[in-house]
Scaffold this motif. Structure first.
Motif, PDB file in Angstrom:
ATOM      1  N   MET A 211      59.458  12.638  22.425  1.00 24.85           N
ATOM      2  CA  MET A 211      58.672  13.490  21.539  1.00 24.85           C
ATOM      3  C   MET A 211      58.767  14.943  21.996  1.00 24.85           C
ATOM      4  N   ASP A 212      58.446  15.840  21.093  1.00 22.75           N
ATOM      5  CA  ASP A 212      58.410  17.271  21.398  1.00 22.75           C
ATOM      6  C   ASP A 212      59.751  17.750  21.953  1.00 22.75           C
ATOM      7  N   MET A 213      60.828  17.318  21.314  1.00 20.77           N
ATOM      8  CA  MET A 213      62.182  17.674  21.748  1.00 20.77           C
ATOM      9  C   MET A 213      62.430  19.168  21.580  1.00 20.77           C
ATOM     10  N   ASP A 214      62.895  19.806  22.649  1.00 17.88           N
ATOM     11  CA  ASP A 214      63.319  21.204  22.595  1.00 17.88           C
ATOM     12  C   ASP A 214      64.843  21.192  22.624  1.00 17.88           C
TER      13      ASP A 214
ATOM     14  N   GLU B 216      64.629  19.609  26.917  1.00 18.47           N
ATOM     15  CA  GLU B 216      63.407  19.036  27.466  1.00 18.47           C
ATOM     16  C   GLU B 216      62.634  18.287  26.381  1.00 18.47           C
ATOM     17  N   PHE B 217      61.920  17.235  26.808  1.00 19.74           N
ATOM     18  CA  PHE B 217      61.116  16.442  25.894  1.00 19.74           C
ATOM     19  C   PHE B 217      60.083  15.655  26.688  1.00 19.74           C
ATOM     20  N   ASN B 218      59.105  15.110  25.983  1.00 17.77           N
ATOM     21  CA  ASN B 218      58.131  14.190  26.579  1.00 17.77           C
ATOM     22  C   ASN B 218      58.575  12.776  26.255  1.00 17.77           C
ATOM     23  N   TYR B 219      58.505  11.878  27.250  1.00 18.99           N
ATOM     24  CA  TYR B 219      58.903  10.489  27.051  1.00 18.99           C
ATOM     25  C   TYR B 219      57.666   9.615  27.199  1.00 18.99           C
ATOM     26  N   VAL B 220      57.409   8.820  26.172  1.00 20.75           N
ATOM     27  CA  VAL B 220      56.244   7.948  26.145  1.00 20.75           C
ATOM     28  C   VAL B 220      56.715   6.513  25.965  1.00 20.75           C
ATOM     29  N   ILE B 221      56.158   5.593  26.731  1.00 22.25           N
ATOM     30  CA  ILE B 221      56.435   4.166  26.561  1.00 22.25           C
ATOM     31  C   ILE B 221      55.181   3.544  25.973  1.00 22.25           C
ATOM     32  N   GLY B 222      55.346   2.779  24.891  1.00 22.40           N
ATOM     33  CA  GLY B 222      54.150   2.241  24.272  1.00 22.40           C
ATOM     34  C   GLY B 222      54.400   1.062  23.361  1.00 22.40           C
ATOM     35  N   LEU B 223      53.317   0.610  22.764  1.00 23.81           N
ATOM     36  CA  LEU B 223      53.299  -0.501  21.818  1.00 23.81           C
ATOM     37  C   LEU B 223      52.781   0.012  20.484  1.00 23.81           C
ATOM     38  N   GLU B 224      53.180  -0.649  19.403  1.00 24.41           N
ATOM     39  CA  GLU B 224      52.636  -0.317  18.090  1.00 24.41           C
ATOM     40  C   GLU B 224      51.318  -1.056  17.906  1.00 24.41           C
ATOM     41  N   MET B 225      50.286  -0.287  17.586  1.00 26.58           N
ATOM     42  CA  MET B 225      48.972  -0.867  17.389  1.00 26.58           C
ATOM     43  C   MET B 225      48.629  -0.839  15.901  1.00 26.58           C
ATOM     44  N   PRO B 226      47.765  -1.758  15.453  1.00 28.05           N
ATOM     45  CA  PRO B 226      47.367  -1.750  14.036  1.00 28.05           C
ATOM     46  C   PRO B 226      46.658  -0.446  13.672  1.00 28.05           C
ATOM     47  N   GLU B 227      46.828  -0.004  12.452  1.00 26.27           N
ATOM     48  CA  GLU B 227      46.148   1.192  11.952  1.00 26.27           C
ATOM     49  C   GLU B 227      44.647   1.030  12.153  1.00 26.27           C
ATOM     50  N   GLY B 228      44.004   2.045  12.703  1.00 28.12           N
ATOM     51  CA  GLY B 228      42.559   2.019  12.895  1.00 28.12           C
ATOM     52  C   GLY B 228      42.093   1.231  14.106  1.00 28.12           C
ATOM     53  N   ALA B 229      43.020   0.775  14.957  1.00 30.62           N
ATOM     54  CA  ALA B 229      42.635  -0.001  16.144  1.00 30.62           C
ATOM     55  C   ALA B 229      41.751   0.844  17.059  1.00 30.62           C
ATOM     56  N   ASP B 230      40.789   0.198  17.685  1.00 29.52           N
ATOM     57  CA  ASP B 230      39.897   0.863  18.628  1.00 29.52           C
ATOM     58  C   ASP B 230      40.612   0.913  19.980  1.00 29.52           C
ATOM     59  N   ILE B 231      41.182   2.066  20.317  1.00 26.58           N
ATOM     60  CA  ILE B 231      41.968   2.211  21.538  1.00 26.58           C
ATOM     61  C   ILE B 231      41.030   2.536  22.696  1.00 26.58           C
ATOM     62  N   PRO B 232      41.124   1.778  23.794  1.00 27.19           N
ATOM     63  CA  PRO B 232      40.227   2.027  24.934  1.00 27.19           C
ATOM     64  C   PRO B 232      40.394   3.430  25.516  1.00 27.19           C
ATOM     65  N   GLU B 233      39.294   3.953  26.043  1.00 30.14           N
ATOM     66  CA  GLU B 233      39.317   5.265  26.685  1.00 30.14           C
ATOM     67  C   GLU B 233      40.313   5.250  27.837  1.00 30.14           C
ATOM     68  N   GLY B 234      41.020   6.353  27.991  1.00 31.27           N
ATOM     69  CA  GLY B 234      42.008   6.460  29.066  1.00 31.27           C
ATOM     70  C   GLY B 234      43.421   6.170  28.618  1.00 31.27           C
ATOM     71  N   LEU B 235      43.587   5.554  27.436  1.00 30.85           N
ATOM     72  CA  LEU B 235      44.921   5.309  26.898  1.00 30.85           C
ATOM     73  C   LEU B 235      45.281   6.428  25.929  1.00 30.85           C
ATOM     74  N   HIS B 236      46.544   6.743  25.861  1.00 29.10           N
ATOM     75  CA  HIS B 236      47.053   7.826  25.023  1.00 29.10           C
ATOM     76  C   HIS B 236      47.533   7.256  23.687  1.00 29.10           C
TER      77      HIS B 236
END
Length: 117
Positions: A13-16, A21-41
């Motif tokens: 993300m944020d490719m220059d 340079e860019f930001n690299y994020v590893i993640g999972l696809e969550m359902p729309e509107g999911a309640d994401i726990p505090e501390g997760l991006h």
């Protein structure tokens, strides 16, 4: 809290394009509107037209090379010959699903946002 699937995404993300340079994020696809726990991006991948490239099947020993070689093909061969360029303001990603879980025949998809030149 259950993801849409057990597939993992490696997202650039944020490719220059000037500095590479860019930001690299590893993640999972969550359902729309999911309640994401505090501390997760959370991030949303911008909508775009994507060119999808599937790495050739490989074993554990050749898996990283097959990914690197596919990226090299995209930038060194496909982009110059395709009539497309990287879509600014978007994100590219690698999709690690069930195809890469075994010891042989490992594959992933690489999705690159594109626009006509």
């Amino acid at each position: 809290l259950a993801p849409v699937s057990h597939a993992e995404y490696g997202i650039c993300m944020d490719m220059d394009m000037e500095t590479g340079e860019f930001n690299y994020v590893i993640g999972l696809e969550m359902p729309e509107g999911a309640d994401i726990p505090e501390g997760l991006h959370t991030s949303t991948v911008p909508a775009a037209t994507y060119a999808i490239f599937t790495t050739p099947p490989s074993d554990d020993a050749g898996f990283v090379s097959s990914i690197q070689n596919t990226w090299a093909y995209v930038y060194e061969k496909w982009f110059p010959d395709s009539g497309y360029e990287y879509a600014p303001g978007c994100a590219d990603y690698e999709l690690y699903d069930e195809r890469c879980m075994g010891k042989t025949g490992k594959q992933i998809d690489i999705a690159i946002p594109v626009v006509k030149k």
